[in-house]
Design an enzyme around this catalytic site. Structure first.
Site, PDB file in Angstrom:
ATOM      1  N   THR A 156       0.854  -1.187   0.000  1.00  0.00           N
ATOM      2  CA  THR A 156       0.000   0.000   0.000  1.00  0.00           C
ATOM      3  C   THR A 156       0.893   1.241   0.000  1.00  0.00           C
ATOM      4  OG1 THR A 156      -1.656  -1.305   1.149  1.00  0.00           O
ATOM      5  CG2 THR A 156      -2.009   1.050   1.139  1.00  0.00           C
ATOM      6  N   HIS A 157       1.700   1.360  -1.050  1.00  0.00           N
ATOM      7  CA  HIS A 157       2.576   2.512  -1.214  1.00  0.00           C
ATOM      8  C   HIS A 157       2.225   3.194  -2.534  1.00  0.00           C
ATOM      9  CE1 HIS A 157       5.848   0.210   1.320  1.00  0.00           C
ATOM     10  NE2 HIS A 157       4.772   0.508   2.025  1.00  0.00           N
ATOM     11  N   ASN A 158       1.061   3.808  -2.573  1.00  0.00           N
ATOM     12  CA  ASN A 158       0.637   4.527  -3.780  1.00  0.00           C
ATOM     13  C   ASN A 158       1.086   5.972  -3.624  1.00  0.00           C
ATOM     14  OD1 ASN A 158      -1.563   2.585  -2.641  1.00  0.00           O
ATOM     15  ND2 ASN A 158      -1.751   2.418  -4.847  1.00  0.00           N
TER      16      ASN A 158
END
Lengths: 244, 586
Positions: free
Chosen positions: B512-514
């Site tokens: 979850t590294h957008n």
């Protein structure tokens, strides 16, 4: 919804107090205003999903699903999906918010996407199962003149392989989407906490050596490659503790 | 018609890490601050107590604390020739929802970006010549040196456990020799490592690399932070990522900031309140506040002198597009800024299967790991390699949650007896060596509004157009063999390599590294915010979070997200409040 500050804020407004109004009495909660962390009794949210007895499958559907699970995770050198009662897990899941796709985005239009776009069926999981199980039954009766659950294990494996490898297709729903979903859900039921109906008596955890929901391994950090053997514990404890 | 509410000094849109940071500093400066959070209140005793926190099905597979896709999701396609379709259920990434946001269910891997990461364009062009056609990598406009005190403070708030490798320019044994100079040692010592990390460390040293303990937000000992809040020692339970911590052992907004904030009379938090748009004055020169809706569907206008976007990067971008603030990015012309430079992370790795030894991975923690940084950023010579950037390579032992983690050797089928027996034979005997690769911005990867699909309020969903680029593939192809080499040196029976192949797939969980979409920079023609995270268009609008990153570095984003928030709020307090207006003149 509990809001410790609302009454004070509203009172303050009535008497011309602070600048911030709590907008709506019931639909948004307001916290803070120097009152510290909110706390009141009985607000904890212990697990609930799927813990209730619930059923979605018809008896015939349940028999087919049980037979599928038994081939996906067979009983061989140790307990399989049957011993773990995965079908009960699936039945409860399909009867609940997951089966209904309640938390999924289910607005149309529904188009066939690329593999990288994921699940695009217009059917939420439970309805996909229902349609696919009808089609599977038709396929088995046309091919072998018997329902899936009555086939030999070898034939059952051949059918499942056909679904997995897209050699068998269904008219109304994607056989591959169904296969991928039931495999995923079966693995979930095998390894999830027993409160959800599968992994009965923690058979799957015991089989692989997972100690379950224990919450403190500080004594074991320096294991240096030696096996750690611990009886598993679930969210509802351990069978030994619960015996009358 | 929205009901008008009395005004406040500051309204924060979203209440996770950055909301808590801005709120703490701005209330401390005497301002009246209101946070609006779309999701519910969450805290340890109520939502993830030790008696039920370790529930893999509920929290991960049934998305117990994530945003519900039914409320809002994104549509996705690999390239602009395709039709984007909604992510009907989350897969590759898991945006948070509720108080604390994703800060509740992160692992706690807390790295600083490298000094060169903040000047990625100028640094790489100076060393290697012009960037290739289509690569839209830019400088942040703020330097590592400027952010250093803010990294330091955020790490003290969190009580990060690690070992400095560069103290004021002196290289210190045992730490990361490649890191930027630190003004102080970590507030806590590293976590105690397990067997897998010991093997990784030895194997990495054997091939001439420089292993160091991963900076961890899982506590190695009891700690009291600068706000007087207490954290407890981590118990290595293996339920960090995707879960909340029942032990107060993982730094989160709930454990490190919120309890102090809730005591302040000039702070309020309204939950179950979803902001629909950022409102502008008639002349379009400033924001006047936000319109939000509660769970009954009633809408409110909340006036504010300052608005800060503190939601997840994807939602911050969408809010700006829906509110028509800033020029939307156009991939054909390359003009416009909002939605530009969406980036992700390029993950790959190798799994080691041991024969005699047990890795017992259920004894784990989210940031329990050893890493090497020799192949990150510009720590190695890229001449002739055809790519820029890099990634760290690490051996974490985060969990053995069995639905998620049951690796099997190569050639094992996906179901049936052979699968089941392979799961059993290897469950306690695997270790993983992962590559956490950077994602460099490219003209063709971007965010805009979907023309077809809408949320439950009838507003367009955000559309994501993304695929791995040539830079990503070359980077991964260069680094994955290094991970494999280390893995082969760890003494296992077998190593299975997981390469980054094919197009980006939105289904399997990756990270979850957008990042990007509301990027910061030096020029209003190429960025949404200036170097103080202030909108170029509306000077009383600030933006927080990883959406500010012009491209994503080879690290987890949270430390840099925290440092940028402290840097920005510092500029508001010390400069903006005295003279409200643009902090950078154009």
């Amino acid at each position: 919804m509990f809001s410790p500050t609302r009454r004070k804020v509203l009172k303050a407004l009535l008497f011309g107090g602070t600048a911030i109004a709590a907008p709506s009495a019931l639909y948004a909660a307001e916290y803070g205003r120097g009152e510290g962390m909110p706390w009141s009794p009985f607000r904890g949210q212990p697990p609930y999903h799927g813990t209730l007895e619930a059923s979605f499958f018809t008896p015939a559907e349940r028999a087919t699903v049980a037979a599928i699970c038994a081939r996906l995770i067979p009983n061989d050198d140790g307990p399989g999906a049957t011993e773990a009662d995965v079908v009960t897990f699936l039945d409860r899941q399909m009867a609940g918010f997951y089966g209904r796709g309640q938390h999924w985005y289910m607005q149309g239009p529904f188009l066939e996407g690329t593999a990288t776009q994921g699940y695009q069926s217009e059917h939420p999981p439970a309805q996909l199962y229902r349609h696919a199980l009808v089609a599977l039954d038709v396929y088995c009766r046309n091919t072998y003149e018997a329902g899936f659950a009555e086939l030999s294990e070898d034939r059952q494996d051949a059918v499942l392989k056909g679904l997995d490898e897209e050699e068998i297709t269904f008219a109304k729903v994607s056989a591959k989407t169904f296969f991928d979903l039931i495999l995923k859900n079966t693995i979930e039921g095998f390894f999830a906490d027993p409160i959800y109906g599968g992994n009965r008596d923690m058979v799957a955890w015991r089989y692989i050596g997972f100690p379950g929901t224990r919450y403190d391994y500080r004594d074991f950090v320096g294991h240096d490659g030696a096996r750690i053997q611990l009886e598993p514990v679930s969210l509802m404890g351990r069978s030994g503790w619960n015996s009358p | 018609m929205a009901k008008q509410l009395p005004g406040v000094d500051v309204v924060l849109v979203g209440f996770g890490w950055t909301g808590a940071i801005y709120a703490e500093k701005l209330t401390n400066a005497g301002l009246d601050v209101l946070a609006l959070e779309r999701g519910p209140w969450r805290d340890t005793t109520k939502d993830f107590a030790t008696t039920f926190a370790q529930d893999e099905l509920r929290y991960y597979w049934r998305h117990g604390m994530f945003q519900e896709a039914s409320q809002s999701t994104v549509t996705f396609r690999n390239n602009s020739a395709q039709t984007a379709l909604p992510m009907r259920s989350w897969g590759s990434f898991l945006p948070g929802n509720g108080v604390g946001g994703s800060g509740v269910h992160w692992n706690g891997q807390t790295y600083r970006f490298l000094p060169s990461d903040f000047v990625a364009k100028s640094h790489n062009e100076e060393r290697y010549g012009p960037l290739p056609e289509g690569m839209t990598v830019q400088d942040y406009g703020v330097t590592y040196e400027e952010l250093e005190p803010h990294f330091d403070y955020f790490e003290k708030i969190c009580g990060i456990c690690g070992k400095a490798g560069n103290l004021k320019g002196d290289i210190v044994a045992g730490g990361n020799p490649f890191e930027g100079p630190r003004s102080d040692e970590y507030p806590n010592p590293p976590m105690e490592m397990t067997f897998s990390q010991d093997r990784f460390e030895a194997a990495a040293r054997n091939v001439g690399l420089n292993p160091f303990p991963v900076p961890s937000a899982n506590m190695s000992r009891a700690y009291v932070n600068p706000l007087g809040l207490q954290l407890a020692p981590c118990t290595y339970c293996g339920f960090c990522e995707k879960h909340g911590c029942g032990n107060y052992s993982k730094s989160s907004p709930q454990t490190t900031i919120i309890p102090a904030l809730m005591k302040r009379p000039n702070f309020a938090l309204r939950t179950d309140s979803e902001v629909l748009s950022i409102e502008k004055s008639a002349d379009g020169s400033r924001t006047t506040g936000v319109t939000y809706v509660d769970t009954s569907g009633e809408s409110f206008f909340q006036p504010a002198e300052i608005v800060v976007l503190c939601a997840y990067p994807l939602e911050n971008t969408r809010l700006m597009l829906l509110s028509q603030i800033g020029k939307p990015y156009d991939p054909r012309s390359g003009e416009g800024v909002v939605g530009k430079n969406y980036c992700y992370q390029v993950m790959s790795g190798a799994t080691v299967f041991f024969d005699k030894e047990y890795t017992n991975s259920f004894v784990g923690a989210g940031a329990l790991g050893m890493a090497v940084d020799d192949y990150n950023g510009d720590n190695f010579d890229h001449s002739g390699l055809g790519f820029i950037g890099g990634g760290y390579i690490a051996c974490y032992t985060t969990n053995a949650r069995p639905i998620e983690s049951h690796p099997v050797p190569e050639g094992v089928p996906g179901w049936g007896s052979d699968w089941k027996q392979a799961v059993q034979a290897n469950f306690l005997k695997t270790a993983s060596v992962g590559v956490h690769g950077a994602s460099m911005a490219h003209r063709s990867n971007y965010l805009d509004l979907d023309p077809t699909y809408t949320d439950r309020h009838g507003r367009p969903l955000l559309r994501m157009t993304f695929d791995f680029t040539l830079n990503d593939r070359r980077l991964s192809a260069h680094l994955t063999p290094v991970a494999e080499e280390i893995a082969r040196g760890m003494g296992g029976r077998e190593v299975v390599v997981g390469e980054r192949k094919g197009s980006y797939d939105s289904v399997p969980y990756q990270t979850t590294h957008n990042t990007g979409g509301t990027i910061m920079g030096t020029d209003p023609q190429t960025s949404v915010c200036n170097r103080y995270c202030q909108s170029w268009d509306l000077p009383n609008l600030f933006v927080a979070g990883a959406g500010l990153f012009p491209q994503n570095a080879g690290y987890n984003p949270t430390d840099t997200v925290g440092a940028l928030a402290y840097w920005s709020v510092d500029a508001i307090i010390n400069t903006y409040l005295g003279q409200p207006g643009p902090l950078v003149q154009t």
